[in-house]
Design a protein around this motif. Structure first.
Motif, PDB file in Angstrom:
ATOM      1  N   GLU A  12      42.641  39.972  73.468  1.00  0.00           N
ATOM      2  CA  GLU A  12      42.949  38.572  73.167  1.00  0.00           C
ATOM      3  C   GLU A  12      44.410  38.260  73.484  1.00  0.00           C
ATOM      4  OE1 GLU A  12      41.909  38.197  69.087  1.00  0.00           O
ATOM      5  OE2 GLU A  12      39.740  38.139  69.451  1.00  0.00           O
ATOM      6  N   ARG A  13      45.301  39.158  73.132  1.00  0.00           N
ATOM      7  CA  ARG A  13      46.721  38.915  73.371  1.00  0.00           C
ATOM      8  C   ARG A  13      47.048  39.022  74.863  1.00  0.00           C
ATOM      9  NH1 ARG A  13      49.374  41.916  68.027  1.00  0.00           N
ATOM     10  NH2 ARG A  13      48.122  40.685  66.560  1.00  0.00           N
ATOM     11  N   THR A  14      46.363  39.929  75.529  1.00  0.00           N
ATOM     12  CA  THR A  14      46.559  40.052  76.977  1.00  0.00           C
ATOM     13  C   THR A  14      46.123  38.774  77.678  1.00  0.00           C
ATOM     14  OG1 THR A  14      46.256  42.456  76.923  1.00  0.00           O
ATOM     15  CG2 THR A  14      45.904  41.357  79.035  1.00  0.00           C
ATOM     16  N   ASN A  15      44.987  38.217  77.271  1.00  0.00           N
ATOM     17  CA  ASN A  15      44.486  36.986  77.884  1.00  0.00           C
ATOM     18  C   ASN A  15      45.467  35.833  77.701  1.00  0.00           C
ATOM     19  OD1 ASN A  15      42.146  38.220  78.758  1.00  0.00           O
ATOM     20  ND2 ASN A  15      40.926  37.565  77.006  1.00  0.00           N
ATOM     21  N   LEU A  16      46.046  35.723  76.508  1.00  0.00           N
ATOM     22  CA  LEU A  16      46.993  34.647  76.236  1.00  0.00           C
ATOM     23  C   LEU A  16      48.241  34.806  77.107  1.00  0.00           C
ATOM     24  CD1 LEU A  16      47.882  32.191  74.616  1.00  0.00           C
ATOM     25  CD2 LEU A  16      48.725  33.751  72.836  1.00  0.00           C
ATOM     26  N   ARG A  17      48.756  36.012  77.198  1.00  0.00           N
ATOM     27  CA  ARG A  17      49.949  36.237  78.013  1.00  0.00           C
ATOM     28  C   ARG A  17      49.658  36.041  79.500  1.00  0.00           C
ATOM     29  NH1 ARG A  17      53.641  41.156  75.527  1.00  0.00           N
ATOM     30  NH2 ARG A  17      53.658  40.429  73.366  1.00  0.00           N
ATOM     31  N   ALA A  18      48.455  36.428  79.920  1.00  0.00           N
ATOM     32  CA  ALA A  18      48.089  36.256  81.327  1.00  0.00           C
ATOM     33  C   ALA A  18      48.053  34.784  81.693  1.00  0.00           C
ATOM     34  CB  ALA A  18      46.729  36.910  81.598  1.00  0.00           C
ATOM     35  N   ARG A  19      47.539  33.948  80.795  1.00  0.00           N
ATOM     36  CA  ARG A  19      47.495  32.511  81.058  1.00  0.00           C
ATOM     37  C   ARG A  19      48.916  31.952  81.192  1.00  0.00           C
ATOM     38  NH1 ARG A  19      43.875  28.763  77.166  1.00  0.00           N
ATOM     39  NH2 ARG A  19      42.319  30.211  77.983  1.00  0.00           N
ATOM     40  N   ARG A  20      49.812  32.409  80.337  1.00  0.00           N
ATOM     41  CA  ARG A  20      51.194  31.932  80.408  1.00  0.00           C
ATOM     42  C   ARG A  20      51.876  32.438  81.681  1.00  0.00           C
ATOM     43  NH1 ARG A  20      52.749  33.351  74.112  1.00  0.00           N
ATOM     44  NH2 ARG A  20      51.763  31.519  73.152  1.00  0.00           N
ATOM     45  N   TYR A  21      51.570  33.673  82.066  1.00  0.00           N
ATOM     46  CA  TYR A  21      52.168  34.252  83.264  1.00  0.00           C
ATOM     47  C   TYR A  21      51.755  33.464  84.508  1.00  0.00           C
ATOM     48  CZ  TYR A  21      53.553  38.013  86.518  1.00  0.00           C
ATOM     49  OH  TYR A  21      54.131  38.740  87.519  1.00  0.00           O
ATOM     50  N   LEU A  22      50.460  33.106  84.593  1.00  0.00           N
ATOM     51  CA  LEU A  22      49.988  32.325  85.729  1.00  0.00           C
ATOM     52  C   LEU A  22      50.624  30.942  85.733  1.00  0.00           C
ATOM     53  CD1 LEU A  22      48.174  32.122  88.195  1.00  0.00           C
ATOM     54  CD2 LEU A  22      46.284  31.460  86.692  1.00  0.00           C
ATOM     55  N   ARG A  23      50.805  30.369  84.562  1.00  0.00           N
ATOM     56  CA  ARG A  23      51.482  29.072  84.468  1.00  0.00           C
ATOM     57  C   ARG A  23      52.892  29.169  85.047  1.00  0.00           C
ATOM     58  NH1 ARG A  23      53.406  27.979  78.681  1.00  0.00           N
ATOM     59  NH2 ARG A  23      54.811  29.612  79.449  1.00  0.00           N
ATOM     60  N   ASP A  24      53.604  30.256  84.734  1.00  0.00           N
ATOM     61  CA  ASP A  24      54.963  30.435  85.250  1.00  0.00           C
ATOM     62  C   ASP A  24      54.953  30.636  86.761  1.00  0.00           C
ATOM     63  OD1 ASP A  24      55.898  30.205  82.683  1.00  0.00           O
ATOM     64  OD2 ASP A  24      56.093  32.372  82.350  1.00  0.00           O
ATOM     65  N   LEU A  25      53.953  31.354  87.283  1.00  0.00           N
ATOM     66  CA  LEU A  25      53.854  31.528  88.727  1.00  0.00           C
ATOM     67  C   LEU A  25      53.664  30.191  89.425  1.00  0.00           C
ATOM     68  CD1 LEU A  25      51.544  34.706  88.996  1.00  0.00           C
ATOM     69  CD2 LEU A  25      54.013  34.587  89.428  1.00  0.00           C
ATOM     70  N   ARG A  26      52.842  29.324  88.855  1.00  0.00           N
ATOM     71  CA  ARG A  26      52.630  27.997  89.439  1.00  0.00           C
ATOM     72  C   ARG A  26      53.934  27.195  89.420  1.00  0.00           C
ATOM     73  NH1 ARG A  26      48.099  27.303  85.548  1.00  0.00           N
ATOM     74  NH2 ARG A  26      46.178  28.117  86.467  1.00  0.00           N
ATOM     75  N   ARG A  27      54.641  27.282  88.306  1.00  0.00           N
ATOM     76  CA  ARG A  27      55.863  26.491  88.144  1.00  0.00           C
ATOM     77  C   ARG A  27      56.935  26.905  89.151  1.00  0.00           C
ATOM     78  NH1 ARG A  27      58.571  28.058  82.881  1.00  0.00           N
ATOM     79  NH2 ARG A  27      59.148  29.785  84.239  1.00  0.00           N
ATOM     80  N   ASP A  28      57.014  28.198  89.453  1.00  0.00           N
ATOM     81  CA  ASP A  28      58.067  28.702  90.327  1.00  0.00           C
ATOM     82  C   ASP A  28      57.670  28.713  91.809  1.00  0.00           C
ATOM     83  OD1 ASP A  28      59.526  29.140  88.049  1.00  0.00           O
ATOM     84  OD2 ASP A  28      58.969  31.246  87.873  1.00  0.00           O
ATOM     85  N   ALA A  29      56.413  28.398  92.103  1.00  0.00           N
ATOM     86  CA  ALA A  29      55.936  28.492  93.487  1.00  0.00           C
ATOM     87  C   ALA A  29      56.445  27.336  94.346  1.00  0.00           C
ATOM     88  CB  ALA A  29      54.407  28.519  93.523  1.00  0.00           C
ATOM     89  N   ILE A  30      56.576  27.605  95.639  1.00  0.00           N
ATOM     90  CA  ILE A  30      56.857  26.552  96.620  1.00  0.00           C
ATOM     91  C   ILE A  30      55.542  26.254  97.336  1.00  0.00           C
ATOM     92  CG2 ILE A  30      58.139  25.950  98.700  1.00  0.00           C
ATOM     93  CD1 ILE A  30      60.314  27.888  97.777  1.00  0.00           C
ATOM     94  N   ILE A  31      54.969  25.100  97.051  1.00  0.00           N
ATOM     95  CA  ILE A  31      53.665  24.734  97.594  1.00  0.00           C
ATOM     96  C   ILE A  31      53.817  23.479  98.431  1.00  0.00           C
ATOM     97  CG2 ILE A  31      51.269  24.145  97.061  1.00  0.00           C
ATOM     98  CD1 ILE A  31      51.615  25.591  94.402  1.00  0.00           C
ATOM     99  N   ASP A  32      53.467  23.593  99.699  1.00  0.00           N
ATOM    100  CA  ASP A  32      53.570  22.477 100.640  1.00  0.00           C
ATOM    101  C   ASP A  32      52.154  21.995 100.965  1.00  0.00           C
ATOM    102  OD1 ASP A  32      54.244  20.655 102.543  1.00  0.00           O
ATOM    103  OD2 ASP A  32      54.696  22.111 104.111  1.00  0.00           O
ATOM    104  N   TYR A  33      51.791  20.803 100.465  1.00  0.00           N
ATOM    105  CA  TYR A  33      50.471  20.252 100.713  1.00  0.00           C
ATOM    106  C   TYR A  33      50.467  19.507 102.038  1.00  0.00           C
ATOM    107  CZ  TYR A  33      49.411  21.293  95.842  1.00  0.00           C
ATOM    108  OH  TYR A  33      49.216  21.946  94.642  1.00  0.00           O
ATOM    109  N   ARG A  34      49.393  19.681 102.806  1.00  0.00           N
ATOM    110  CA  ARG A  34      49.299  19.040 104.130  1.00  0.00           C
ATOM    111  C   ARG A  34      48.114  18.078 104.168  1.00  0.00           C
ATOM    112  NH1 ARG A  34      52.416  21.855 107.911  1.00  0.00           N
ATOM    113  NH2 ARG A  34      54.138  22.757 106.749  1.00  0.00           N
TER     114      ARG A  34
END
Length: 447
Positions: free
Chosen positions: A425-447
């Motif tokens: 349960e704790r791993t799942n919660l941290r994984a969700r937060r980790y993915l959120r941080d990856l999205r926030r820091d990503a450079i995404i160029d939509y075409r």
């Protein structure tokens, strides 16, 4: 009418209108002006470079990795295959957007794993592909051919597998090792379970879609469309794997056995009202919306009769192809009367011989794995009894005779089992937060 046909029709109408105008216009009409004169374009230009086919045009670039329209189309086709080959036309655009978001997350997960020097080899992916193919009774080559003929590709599945393996290994390396569960916490859970003996638990699945104040209405609309598809027979596990943004998506959204008090209040309230096999409306939760499926129920530390393990003999009779129901029904009635006096498993072979039927013995069958109608019928039955005949004239009529029955006993989960659940349960919660941080820091160029 498709967009191509619309454009073609518009061009034809404009051409005819132009011709009519020229016939009716006076001879002194001003000549048409060539708007390209200033460009001094050659009349027969030589073209250089390579024309890019439309199917590989970029839809998004994630930290330098390209996601193409083909990637989206093939993943959407994969979803269609898992849901009987059809997606309602009014849902396609919303699902395309969700598929794109999933592919972006997939790219981020693969990239994050590589950054941590976590390797996923082709051999790792091959093993999973073989298991997936075996589950549908195909070889990997046969599955690849089938996917290609239905608009998808083996490459799409391989990429999805790579993303899931990468994310699982990354969680183990970056998250699980940092999750701590104290001994007192485990003991507290066990004490609480003992105090809660007889309380109902639920086997729950979840599809979670994240939302922000800016896109909340759109996400809620997407959730409603997913719910509509599920109610039309779509696979909950398939949709959870494809669209859920929770860390449980690789396992089809399965939360395992939970008590309502372990869940957010809005979800707990819905779970308590859902019967096994039911699906909730989209529920507003912190950070988005969840669709909940209740797969089963049980009572804590109380034996469930459906956990019984049976030894069975199946007696089946078949009818010639084309036999009418009127002709077959007297035979079925005689068979039903004979079943009442089968005399236990010892009489199953004689019953089959009397009706020119077949006998199949099967041991170790879990009662809860049988179809719901048979579960209900067989729960109170004892060793030696046979079910009412069931089946159809076309596919044969059969009965199940119970030759042995081992009842399940309820017991408190072990320390290791409770520790594992809390850690997950704790791993799942941290994984969700980790993915959120990856999205926030990503450079995404939509075409």
């Amino acid at each position: 009418m498709s967009w191509t046909l619309k454009l073609a029709a518009s061009a034809t109408v404009l051409a005819l209108a132009g011709a009519g105008y020229a016939q009716d216009a006076p001879e002194t009409a001003a000549p048409a002006i060539n708007t390209t004169t200033g460009l001094r374009l050659p009349s027969n230009p030589e073209l250089f470079g390579t024309t890019l086919p439309t199917e590989i045009r970029a839809t998004a670039i994630v930290n330098g990795d390209v996601i193409t329209q083909t990637d989206i189309d093939q993943r959407l086709a994969l979803l269609a295959i898992s849901n009987g080959g059809k997606i309602p036309s009014d849902q396609i655009q919303a699902l395309r957007q969700q598929v794109l978001r999933n592919l972006i997350d997939e790219s981020l997960q693969i990239q994050a794993a590589k950054a941590e020097e976590i390797k996923v080899t082709p051999a790792d992916i091959d093993k999973t592909v073989e298991r997936v193919a075996a589950n549908v009774k195909q070889t990997p080559d046969q599955m690849a051919t089938y996917l290609r003929s239905n608009g998808s590709s083996i490459r799409s599945i391989r990429r999805q597998i790579e993303g899931e393996i990468s994310w699982q290994r990354l969680q183990r390396a970056k998250i699980e090792n940092g999750v701590n569960v104290a001994e007192d916490e485990v003991k507290a859970v066990i004490d609480k379970m003992n105090a809660s003996k007889g309380v109902e638990e639920y086997r729950v699945g979840e599809i979670f879609l994240s939302a922000t104040p800016g896109n909340e209405a759109q996400v809620q609309a997407n959730a409603a469309k997913i719910l509509a598809a599920l109610k039309q027979g779509g696979s909950f596990v398939g949709y959870a794997r494809q669209y859920s943004e929770a860390s449980t998506s690789p396992v089809g959204g399965d939360l395992g056995w939970v008590r309502p008090e372990q869940l957010p209040e809005s979800i707990a309230a819905a779970v308590r009202q859902l019967a096994p096999g039911s699906i909730s409306d989209p529920i507003a939760v912190p950070g988005g919306f969840s669709i909940i499926a209740v797969q089963d129920t049980r009572k804590i530390l109380t034996a469930d009769p459906r956990n019984a393990v049976l030894n069975l003999k199946q007696v089946s009779i078949a009818f010639p192809k084309g036999m009418t129901r009127a002709t077959a029904e007297p035979v079925v009635q005689k068979f039903a009367a004979a079943v009442l006096g089968v005399g236990g498993c010892g009489g199953a072979d004689k019953l089959a011989a009397d009706f020119h039927g077949d006998v199949v013995q099967s041991d170790g069958v879990k009662l809860r794995d049988l179809p719901p109608a048979l579960q209900e019928m067989m729960t109170p039955m004892q060793v030696g009894q046979a079910t009412r005949p069931f089946g159809s004239i076309e596919e044969g009529v059969r009965t199940l005779v119970i030759c042995g029955r081992d009842e399940a006993t309820a017991s408190v989960p072990t320390y290791e089992q409770v520790y594992s659940q809390l850690s997950e349960e704790r791993t799942n919660l941290r994984a969700r937060r980790y993915l959120r941080d990856l999205r926030r820091d990503a450079i995404i160029d939509y075409r």
